[in-house]
Motif scaffolding. Structure first.
Motif, mmCIF file in Angstrom:
data_model
loop_
_atom_site.group_PDB
_atom_site.id
_atom_site.type_symbol
_atom_site.label_atom_id
_atom_site.label_comp_id
_atom_site.label_asym_id
_atom_site.label_seq_id
_atom_site.Cartn_x
_atom_site.Cartn_y
_atom_site.Cartn_z
ATOM 1 N N VAL A 353 0.840 -1.194 0.000
ATOM 2 C CA VAL A 353 0.000 0.000 0.000
ATOM 3 C C VAL A 353 0.875 1.244 0.000
ATOM 4 C CG1 VAL A 353 -1.870 1.233 1.145
ATOM 5 C CG2 VAL A 353 -1.714 -1.268 1.350
ATOM 6 N N LEU A 354 0.626 2.121 -0.963
ATOM 7 C CA LEU A 354 1.284 3.425 -1.016
ATOM 8 C C LEU A 354 0.274 4.472 -0.567
ATOM 9 C CD1 LEU A 354 3.836 5.020 -1.823
ATOM 10 C CD2 LEU A 354 2.853 5.242 -4.113
ATOM 11 N N VAL A 355 0.507 5.061 0.603
ATOM 12 C CA VAL A 355 -0.405 6.052 1.173
ATOM 13 C C VAL A 355 0.142 7.442 0.910
ATOM 14 C CG1 VAL A 355 -1.521 6.890 3.264
ATOM 15 C CG2 VAL A 355 -1.108 4.446 2.978
ATOM 16 N N SER A 356 -0.681 8.283 0.310
ATOM 17 C CA SER A 356 -0.277 9.657 0.011
ATOM 18 C C SER A 356 -1.500 10.556 0.183
ATOM 19 C CB SER A 356 0.271 9.749 -1.417
ATOM 20 O OG SER A 356 -0.771 9.470 -2.361
ATOM 21 N N GLN A 357 -1.416 11.772 -0.332
ATOM 22 C CA GLN A 357 -2.564 12.670 -0.305
ATOM 23 C C GLN A 357 -3.240 12.734 -1.672
ATOM 24 O OE1 GLN A 357 -1.654 16.464 1.506
ATOM 25 N NE2 GLN A 357 -0.957 15.530 3.404
ATOM 26 N N THR A 358 -3.162 11.640 -2.397
ATOM 27 C CA THR A 358 -3.757 11.557 -3.722
ATOM 28 C C THR A 358 -5.284 11.627 -3.664
ATOM 29 O OG1 THR A 358 -3.861 10.217 -5.750
ATOM 30 C CG2 THR A 358 -3.836 9.032 -3.648
ATOM 31 N N THR A 359 -5.869 12.102 -4.721
ATOM 32 C CA THR A 359 -7.330 12.096 -4.868
ATOM 33 C C THR A 359 -7.775 11.051 -5.887
ATOM 34 O OG1 THR A 359 -7.197 13.850 -6.552
ATOM 35 C CG2 THR A 359 -7.536 14.535 -4.257
ATOM 36 N N GLN A 360 -6.798 10.306 -6.438
ATOM 37 C CA GLN A 360 -7.103 9.278 -7.430
ATOM 38 C C GLN A 360 -6.525 7.957 -6.945
ATOM 39 O OE1 GLN A 360 -5.420 10.925 -11.058
ATOM 40 N NE2 GLN A 360 -7.347 11.941 -11.576
ATOM 41 N N SER A 361 -7.357 7.150 -6.360
ATOM 42 C CA SER A 361 -6.884 5.879 -5.812
ATOM 43 C C SER A 361 -6.887 4.803 -6.885
ATOM 44 C CB SER A 361 -7.763 5.445 -4.641
ATOM 45 O OG SER A 361 -9.104 5.251 -5.080
ATOM 46 N N ALA A 362 -6.045 3.801 -6.667
ATOM 47 C CA ALA A 362 -5.989 2.634 -7.544
ATOM 48 C C ALA A 362 -5.877 1.406 -6.645
ATOM 49 C CB ALA A 362 -4.798 2.729 -8.492
ATOM 50 N N VAL A 363 -6.884 0.542 -6.694
ATOM 51 C CA VAL A 363 -6.943 -0.600 -5.787
ATOM 52 C C VAL A 363 -6.921 -1.896 -6.583
ATOM 53 C CG1 VAL A 363 -8.281 -1.746 -3.981
ATOM 54 C CG2 VAL A 363 -8.274 0.757 -4.131
ATOM 55 N N GLY A 364 -5.871 -2.672 -6.371
ATOM 56 C CA GLY A 364 -5.777 -3.986 -6.978
ATOM 57 C C GLY A 364 -5.815 -5.061 -5.916
ATOM 58 N N MET A 366 -3.372 -6.999 -4.916
ATOM 59 C CA MET A 366 -2.177 -6.957 -4.076
ATOM 60 C C MET A 366 -1.683 -5.542 -3.842
ATOM 61 S SD MET A 366 1.590 -8.711 -4.739
ATOM 62 C CE MET A 366 1.046 -10.373 -4.360
ATOM 63 N N GLN A 367 -1.802 -4.682 -4.839
ATOM 64 C CA GLN A 367 -1.237 -3.340 -4.761
ATOM 65 C C GLN A 367 -2.344 -2.296 -4.642
ATOM 66 O OE1 GLN A 367 2.262 -2.665 -7.411
ATOM 67 N NE2 GLN A 367 1.579 -4.555 -8.396
ATOM 68 N N ILE A 368 -2.105 -1.311 -3.769
ATOM 69 C CA ILE A 368 -3.080 -0.249 -3.525
ATOM 70 C C ILE A 368 -2.349 1.081 -3.443
ATOM 71 C CG2 ILE A 368 -4.819 0.665 -1.932
ATOM 72 C CD1 ILE A 368 -5.180 -2.204 -0.880
ATOM 73 N N SER A 369 -2.873 2.068 -4.153
ATOM 74 C CA SER A 369 -2.412 3.449 -4.017
ATOM 75 C C SER A 369 -3.631 4.278 -3.625
ATOM 76 C CB SER A 369 -1.820 3.968 -5.335
ATOM 77 O OG SER A 369 -1.486 5.345 -5.213
ATOM 78 N N GLU A 374 -9.076 6.753 2.680
ATOM 79 C CA GLU A 374 -9.567 5.553 1.990
ATOM 80 C C GLU A 374 -9.019 4.278 2.625
ATOM 81 O OE1 GLU A 374 -10.146 6.624 -2.637
ATOM 82 O OE2 GLU A 374 -8.189 7.153 -1.820
ATOM 83 N N LEU A 375 -7.763 4.306 3.045
ATOM 84 C CA LEU A 375 -7.186 3.120 3.674
ATOM 85 C C LEU A 375 -7.880 2.820 4.999
ATOM 86 C CD1 LEU A 375 -5.089 0.872 3.775
ATOM 87 C CD2 LEU A 375 -3.510 2.491 4.837
ATOM 88 N N VAL A 380 -12.135 -0.051 8.706
ATOM 89 C CA VAL A 380 -13.373 0.151 9.448
ATOM 90 C C VAL A 380 -14.513 -0.623 8.820
ATOM 91 C CG1 VAL A 380 -15.079 1.865 10.193
ATOM 92 C CG2 VAL A 380 -12.650 2.409 10.310
ATOM 93 N N LYS A 381 -14.561 -0.622 7.487
ATOM 94 C CA LYS A 381 -15.608 -1.336 6.750
ATOM 95 C C LYS A 381 -14.955 -2.268 5.741
ATOM 96 C CE LYS A 381 -18.751 2.619 7.098
ATOM 97 N NZ LYS A 381 -19.513 3.644 6.346
ATOM 98 N N PRO A 382 -14.346 -3.354 6.215
ATOM 99 C CA PRO A 382 -13.644 -4.263 5.305
ATOM 100 C C PRO A 382 -14.599 -4.891 4.306
ATOM 101 C CG PRO A 382 -13.906 -5.274 7.458
ATOM 102 C CD PRO A 382 -14.364 -3.844 7.597
ATOM 103 N N GLU A 383 -14.079 -5.129 3.133
ATOM 104 C CA GLU A 383 -14.894 -5.730 2.059
ATOM 105 C C GLU A 383 -15.205 -7.176 2.374
ATOM 106 O OE1 GLU A 383 -12.889 -5.205 -1.612
ATOM 107 O OE2 GLU A 383 -12.961 -3.031 -1.534
#
Length: 383
Positions: A353-364, A366-369, A374-375, A380-383
């Protein structure tokens, strides 16, 4: 403003499973407010008249069906054998006592001696991002999460934090058993602010204070127990690289950190050379505090090799190893993710997981930006 503390549900769940629950956490984090929302039978055991009132009413209190709240329970050590006796007389009765405590070492000593197996521990942290949906994240980062510290009423920051630390060093820490002089502790606190997010070097701090590294480690261990400081331990893996073996030291509340470092506002914060370390500590703290209040506390680590491969935060969550890298940017790059993946491959991380102040997330898979908000929602509300 009335804040619904998310950990209240966890406390209620534990009270249904144990005769007693201990709600621990730093002073002024909201323990008393939360406890009073659960029961009106409340005793502040730092006050001698309250100790007397509890002593006189004890025979009738242990027969009641109501929840009994005992604040700063470690202030009255003779209470703990009484609690053990009352619980053991009716072991099947649950949800009888709620103990509150600010000093983990003192409370845990009595718990381990008298209440082992009879009590569940729950930690209440200052307010988190998921509890303040209407407060800008930048306000929480700047002023910290203490309810009275300015996140809800901005005019209290940073004076509230300065008064908080003055009271801690001059009254609370000595009364809790820390032998250091207030002036020495105040210097130590400022030095800890200067090394926030860095590898821990007790010898270096000790030389500046004229103390041995053993003494410095003892003082900092005490501060960890009072929920001011967090030591993040290194991850040791069977990799063919030389690993960093020193822990990293963080202030748990960024409002106190920024007050110590003389930051008055958000613009000033962004202009500091250490702003990246502040952001990193804030993100790590929010993740760990959120997992804790959902009932999934984790053992956190960081990972760093001698040649520069690094992961800011690692933990096991629901049978997966998470590797989290923190960047203070609104536009994370592919190079950032490549660096994370190289380090994550060394430890076999399941989630990167790459945590930043982005407004455009990308969730795969294995990999999450994504952003911090959002993280935290994923936990709190796991899928």
């Amino acid at each position: 403003m009335i804040i619904a503390r998310k950990i209240k549900t966890l406390v209620q769940q534990r009270l249904k499973s144990y005769p007693a629950v201990a709600l621990i956490g730093p002073r002024q984090s909201g323990k008393t407010t939360l406890a009073r929302s659960l029961s009106t039978d409340y005793f502040d055991l730092e006050q001698e008249p309250e100790q007397l009132r509890l002593d006189v009413q004890w025979p009738s209190l242990i027969k009641t069906k109501r929840l009994i709240v005992l604040d700063e329970a470690q202030s009255w050590p003779e209470l703990f054998p009484r609690l053990r006796g009352a619980i053991d007389m009716e072991r099947q009765r649950l949800g009888r006592f709620l103990l509150l405590g600010s000093v983990s070492p003192a409370l845990m000593k009595h718990v381990s001696e008298s209440l082992a197996g009879r009590l569940s521990l729950v930690e209440l942290t200052p307010l988190t991002l998921t509890e303040l949906p209407d407060i800008p994240m930048t306000e929480l980062w700047l002023r910290g999460g203490f309810p009275d510290g300015g996140v809800l009423t901005s005019d209290r920051y940073p004076q509230w934090q300065k008064d908080y630390l003055d009271l801690m060093t001059q009254r609370d820490l000595p009364s809790w058993g820390l032998s250091a002089k207030p002036q020495v502790m105040q210097r130590l606190l400022r030095m800890l602010a200067a090394v926030h997010g860095q590898l821990w070097n007790a010898s270096q701090i000790g030389q500046s204070l004229g103390l041995s590294y053993h003494t410095v480690n003892t003082y900092v261990h005490f501060l960890e127990g009072t929920f001011l400081i967090r030591k993040l331990q290194p991850w040791f893996a069977n990799v063919k690289k030389r690993l960093v073996r020193s822990p990293k030291c963080y202030w748990r509340d960024t409002g106190i950190l920024h007050s110590l470092l003389g930051v008055q506002d958000y613009e000033t914060l962004l202009n500091q050379p250490w702003v990246g370390a502040s952001w990193e500590g804030f993100v790590i703290g929010q993740i760990l505090d959120t997992l804790n209040m959902t009932g999934w506390p984790v053992d956190p680590w960081f990972f760093r090799t001698a040649d520069g491969a690094e992961i800011d935060l690692m933990f096991r969550y629901k049978n997966k190893l998470w590797a989290i890298e923190v960047k203070l940017t609104s536009n994370p790059s592919l190079q950032d993710f490549d660096s994370l993946n190289r380090a994550a491959d060394l430890v076999g991380a399941d989630k990167r997981v790459l945590v930043s102040q982005t407004t455009q997330s990308a969730v795969g898979k294995m990999q999450i930006s994504c952003s911090l908000q959002e993280l935290l929602e994923m936990f709190v509300k796991p899928e």
